[in-house]
Design a protein around this motif. Structure first.
Motif, PDB file in Angstrom:
ATOM      1  N   HIS A  87       0.725  -1.169   0.024  1.00 37.56           N
ATOM      2  CA  HIS A  87      -0.054   0.081  -0.063  1.00 37.56           C
ATOM      3  C   HIS A  87       0.935   1.287  -0.182  1.00 37.56           C
ATOM      4  O   HIS A  87       2.123   1.219   0.694  1.00 37.56           O
ATOM      5  N   PRO A  88       0.544   2.272  -0.679  1.00 32.77           N
ATOM      6  CA  PRO A  88       1.305   3.356  -0.643  1.00 32.77           C
ATOM      7  C   PRO A  88       1.609   3.806   0.843  1.00 32.77           C
ATOM      8  O   PRO A  88       2.893   4.589   0.902  1.00 32.77           O
ATOM      9  N   LEU A  89       0.879   3.764   1.829  1.00 33.96           N
ATOM     10  CA  LEU A  89       1.411   4.041   3.204  1.00 33.96           C
ATOM     11  C   LEU A  89       2.495   3.217   3.747  1.00 33.96           C
ATOM     12  O   LEU A  89       3.540   3.611   4.254  1.00 33.96           O
ATOM     13  N   GLN A  90       2.524   2.063   3.315  1.00 31.67           N
ATOM     14  CA  GLN A  90       3.514   1.001   3.609  1.00 31.67           C
ATOM     15  C   GLN A  90       4.771   1.410   2.760  1.00 31.67           C
ATOM     16  O   GLN A  90       5.941   1.274   3.533  1.00 31.67           O
ATOM     17  N   ARG A  91       4.657   1.562   1.622  1.00 30.53           N
ATOM     18  CA  ARG A  91       5.879   2.088   0.874  1.00 30.53           C
ATOM     19  C   ARG A  91       6.428   3.452   1.499  1.00 30.53           C
ATOM     20  O   ARG A  91       7.806   3.561   1.673  1.00 30.53           O
ATOM     21  N   ALA A  92       5.466   4.371   1.781  1.00 28.35           N
ATOM     22  CA  ALA A  92       6.036   5.669   2.480  1.00 28.35           C
ATOM     23  C   ALA A  92       6.651   5.261   3.823  1.00 28.35           C
ATOM     24  O   ALA A  92       7.963   6.008   4.057  1.00 28.35           O
ATOM     25  N   PHE A  93       6.402   4.222   4.580  1.00 30.28           N
ATOM     26  CA  PHE A  93       7.076   4.043   5.812  1.00 30.28           C
ATOM     27  C   PHE A  93       8.258   3.404   5.545  1.00 30.28           C
ATOM     28  O   PHE A  93       9.024   3.895   6.251  1.00 30.28           O
ATOM     29  N   ALA A  94       8.413   2.596   4.496  1.00 31.41           N
ATOM     30  CA  ALA A  94       9.860   2.099   4.294  1.00 31.41           C
ATOM     31  C   ALA A  94      10.611   3.207   3.960  1.00 31.41           C
ATOM     32  O   ALA A  94      11.893   3.368   4.334  1.00 31.41           O
ATOM     33  N   MET A 110      -2.680   1.663  10.409  1.00 30.84           N
ATOM     34  CA  MET A 110      -4.004   1.743  10.363  1.00 30.84           C
ATOM     35  C   MET A 110      -4.751   3.103  10.668  1.00 30.84           C
ATOM     36  O   MET A 110      -5.885   3.602   9.972  1.00 30.84           O
ATOM     37  N   ALA A 111      -4.110   3.728  11.563  1.00 33.67           N
ATOM     38  CA  ALA A 111      -4.651   5.072  11.938  1.00 33.67           C
ATOM     39  C   ALA A 111      -4.355   6.126  10.821  1.00 33.67           C
ATOM     40  O   ALA A 111      -5.423   7.041  10.533  1.00 33.67           O
ATOM     41  N   ALA A 112      -3.236   5.906  10.281  1.00 36.61           N
ATOM     42  CA  ALA A 112      -2.982   6.696   9.051  1.00 36.61           C
ATOM     43  C   ALA A 112      -3.978   6.482   7.866  1.00 36.61           C
ATOM     44  O   ALA A 112      -4.388   7.375   7.168  1.00 36.61           O
ATOM     45  N   LYS A 113      -4.109   5.471   7.703  1.00 39.35           N
ATOM     46  CA  LYS A 113      -5.013   4.878   6.519  1.00 39.35           C
ATOM     47  C   LYS A 113      -6.354   5.271   6.623  1.00 39.35           C
ATOM     48  O   LYS A 113      -7.386   6.031   5.859  1.00 39.35           O
ATOM     49  N   ALA A 114      -7.061   5.214   8.112  1.00 34.70           N
ATOM     50  CA  ALA A 114      -8.115   5.946   8.309  1.00 34.70           C
ATOM     51  C   ALA A 114      -8.365   7.371   7.972  1.00 34.70           C
ATOM     52  O   ALA A 114      -9.268   8.010   7.534  1.00 34.70           O
ATOM     53  N   LEU A 115      -7.100   8.151   8.416  1.00 34.73           N
ATOM     54  CA  LEU A 115      -7.192   9.452   8.144  1.00 34.73           C
ATOM     55  C   LEU A 115      -7.068   9.947   6.558  1.00 34.73           C
ATOM     56  O   LEU A 115      -8.022  10.497   6.229  1.00 34.73           O
ATOM     57  N   LEU A 116      -6.158   9.048   5.832  1.00 32.52           N
ATOM     58  CA  LEU A 116      -6.068   9.144   4.468  1.00 32.52           C
ATOM     59  C   LEU A 116      -7.414   8.943   3.609  1.00 32.52           C
ATOM     60  O   LEU A 116      -7.722   9.503   2.811  1.00 32.52           O
ATOM     61  N   ALA A 147       6.360  10.080   6.703  1.00 33.58           N
ATOM     62  CA  ALA A 147       5.818   9.036   5.936  1.00 33.58           C
ATOM     63  C   ALA A 147       4.374   9.322   5.509  1.00 33.58           C
ATOM     64  O   ALA A 147       4.122   9.080   4.467  1.00 33.58           O
ATOM     65  N   VAL A 148       3.494   9.527   6.486  1.00 29.41           N
ATOM     66  CA  VAL A 148       2.114   9.877   6.286  1.00 29.41           C
ATOM     67  C   VAL A 148       1.958  11.012   5.188  1.00 29.41           C
ATOM     68  O   VAL A 148       1.122  11.068   4.354  1.00 29.41           O
ATOM     69  N   LEU A 149       2.476  11.983   5.551  1.00 29.51           N
ATOM     70  CA  LEU A 149       2.477  13.184   4.527  1.00 29.51           C
ATOM     71  C   LEU A 149       3.060  13.040   3.118  1.00 29.51           C
ATOM     72  O   LEU A 149       2.392  13.360   2.056  1.00 29.51           O
ATOM     73  N   ALA A 150       4.120  11.877   3.098  1.00 32.05           N
ATOM     74  CA  ALA A 150       4.637  11.471   1.671  1.00 32.05           C
ATOM     75  C   ALA A 150       3.650  10.962   0.992  1.00 32.05           C
ATOM     76  O   ALA A 150       3.460  10.986  -0.203  1.00 32.05           O
ATOM     77  N   ALA A 151       3.049   9.828   1.638  1.00 33.62           N
ATOM     78  CA  ALA A 151       2.142   8.869   1.067  1.00 33.62           C
ATOM     79  C   ALA A 151       0.756   9.893   0.449  1.00 33.62           C
ATOM     80  O   ALA A 151       0.443   9.470  -0.453  1.00 33.62           O
ATOM     81  N   ALA A 152       0.563  10.968   1.274  1.00 30.92           N
ATOM     82  CA  ALA A 152      -0.728  11.691   0.898  1.00 30.92           C
ATOM     83  C   ALA A 152      -0.246  12.501  -0.407  1.00 30.92           C
ATOM     84  O   ALA A 152      -1.228  12.855  -1.186  1.00 30.92           O
ATOM     85  N   SER A 153       1.103  12.750  -0.398  1.00 27.16           N
ATOM     86  CA  SER A 153       1.281  13.677  -1.515  1.00 27.16           C
ATOM     87  C   SER A 153       1.860  12.703  -2.687  1.00 27.16           C
ATOM     88  O   SER A 153       2.276  13.098  -3.854  1.00 27.16           O
TER      89      SER A 153
END
Length: 159
Positions: A87-94, A110-116, A147-153
């Protein structure tokens, strides 16, 4: 003690199990279904490591009675990837080194996914608020927020 039949959707797949009265969702997921991505942390709802999405809303599975998810949709970290594709969030965390020991990572993701899912372009303050129920004892929060901001962008750096 009689067991109660329980049917719900787990990561898009219908499941049917039997639970004892008072069994929490974390135990049902880990021990009865075999999904070990929600972690047991404090068992009291204070750390966030057991976070899952129930019908798209963030919940602490250690505080959620399993019987309350009957007929509902439960999504765990194991369900956010697409086969071998992260998932883009998983990639951004890495990419942003947002995990060290990784124990808090499932709950954070999961908290970040709920937000996005509800706000695809959150502010830094909104990210901080969204992950505020999750404790990280080793990484610190800056790499996680980044990481969450990177996934969002879409992976692009944000100012």
């Amino acid at each position: 003690m009689a067991k109660t039949p329980l049917q719900f959707s787990h990561n898009g797949r219908d499941v049917a199990i039997f639970v004892d009265g008072g069994t929490n969702l974390l135990v049902a997921l880990r021990e009865l279904i075999g999904d070990t991505t929600p972690k047991f942390g404090c068992g009291q709802g204070g750390c966030g490591t057991c976070s899952v999405l129930i019908d798209g809303e963030l919940h602490l599975s250690c505080l959620t009675l399993a019987e309350t998810v009957a007929g509902r949709s439960v999504e765990t970290l194991d369900g956010i990837k697409d086969g071998p594709n992260l998932h883009p969030l998983q990639r951004a965390f890495a990419d942003n080194f947002a995990a060290q020991c990784g124990y808090c990572t499932p709950g954070m993701l999961m908290a970040a996914k709920a937000l996005l899912d509800r706000n695809p372009q959150p502010s830094r303050a909104e990210v901080v608020e969204a992950i505020s129920g999750n404790i990280c004892r080793c990484t610190g929060y800056e790499p996680i927020i980044n990481a969450v901001l990177a996934a969002a962008s879409g992976g692009r750096a944000r100012a």
